[in-house]
Design an enzyme around this catalytic site. Structure first.
Site, PDB file in Angstrom:
ATOM      1  N   ARG A  88       2.266  -0.476  -5.002  1.00 26.18           N
ATOM      2  CA  ARG A  88       2.345  -1.923  -4.880  1.00 26.18           C
ATOM      3  C   ARG A  88       1.578  -2.457  -3.680  1.00 26.18           C
ATOM      4  O   ARG A  88       1.538  -1.812  -2.624  1.00 26.18           O
ATOM      5  CB  ARG A  88       3.802  -2.395  -4.798  1.00 26.18           C
ATOM      6  N   PHE A 113       0.840  -1.203   0.000  1.00 24.98           N
ATOM      7  CA  PHE A 113       0.000   0.000   0.000  1.00 24.98           C
ATOM      8  C   PHE A 113       0.877   1.256   0.000  1.00 24.98           C
ATOM      9  O   PHE A 113       0.685   2.151   0.815  1.00 24.98           O
ATOM     10  CB  PHE A 113      -0.973   0.033   1.196  1.00 24.98           C
ATOM     11  N   HIS A 114       1.855   1.267  -0.887  1.00 20.11           N
ATOM     12  CA  HIS A 114       2.699   2.453  -1.018  1.00 20.11           C
ATOM     13  C   HIS A 114       3.406   2.428  -2.369  1.00 20.11           C
ATOM     14  O   HIS A 114       3.426   1.395  -3.055  1.00 20.11           O
ATOM     15  CB  HIS A 114       3.737   2.528   0.121  1.00 20.11           C
ATOM     16  N   ALA A 115       3.990   3.570  -2.704  1.00 23.94           N
ATOM     17  CA  ALA A 115       4.899   3.665  -3.856  1.00 23.94           C
ATOM     18  C   ALA A 115       6.212   4.212  -3.320  1.00 23.94           C
ATOM     19  O   ALA A 115       6.287   4.669  -2.169  1.00 23.94           O
ATOM     20  CB  ALA A 115       4.312   4.595  -4.911  1.00 23.94           C
TER      21      ALA A 115
END
Ligand code: T46
Length: 140
Positions: A97, A50-52
């Site tokens: 992702r 839950f981040h880039a």
């Protein structure tokens, strides 16, 4: 816009005793390896990520078991099934992702080209989309 994700297949050095895979900078790992971490003993049904990243090259390999990666470049989403130690998922650029469907025995190893830096993370999806839009307009 410089965004790149791909599957890299590794050669197996196998003989009667079993199999061996070697990972080497600029040979089958397309960056200078600064950090390795691995995720294991994941809770049943958990979803991680839950981040880039603003600036990070990574290569993710399920050295045991399996898991799935959802990669999202802000326009398209793709799901990759990592289920063998002979392939790695290369992720570079501004990519959201999420990892899920971890098998109970999953060991997900990740090689990275930089040391851990929380400032490199974008953990809010709306901020991620804003950064993607900014990058697209810079590349025009
Ligand atoms: C990524 C995906 C595939 C550290 O102290 N050092 C490290 O090198 C890392 C990666 C994490 N941490 C700490 C930070 C958190 O307190 O470990 C904890 C869990 O990290 P996080 O919630 O970021 O883990 P994931 O599974 O959501 O994401 C990780 C990576 O952080 C990330 O870069 O691309 O795996």
């Amino acid at each position: 816009m410089k965004i790149n994700t791909k599957i890299i297949n590794f050669d197996i050095r196998g003989d009667a005793r079993g199999s061996l895979i070697a990972l080497e900078k600029e040979h089958n790992v397309p960056f200078d390896i600064k950090r390795v971490y691995y995720i294991f003993d994941t809770t049943d049904g958990v979803r991680r990520g839950f981040h880039a990243h603003k600036n990070l090259k990574q290569l993710a390999i399920c050295v045991k078991g399996s898991c799935k990666f959802l990669l999202d470049d802000g326009a398209d989403k793709n799901i990759y099934n990592l289920n063998e130690p002979t392939k790695g998922l290369y992720i570079e650029g501004l990519i959201w992702r999420e990892m899920f469907d971890f098998s109970p025995d999953c060991v997900l190893m990740v090689l990275a080209d930089a040391y851990y830096d929380e400032a490199d993370y974008i953990r809010d999806y709306a901020n991620f989309l804003t950064e993607v839009t900014k990058l697209k307009s810079e590349c025009k």
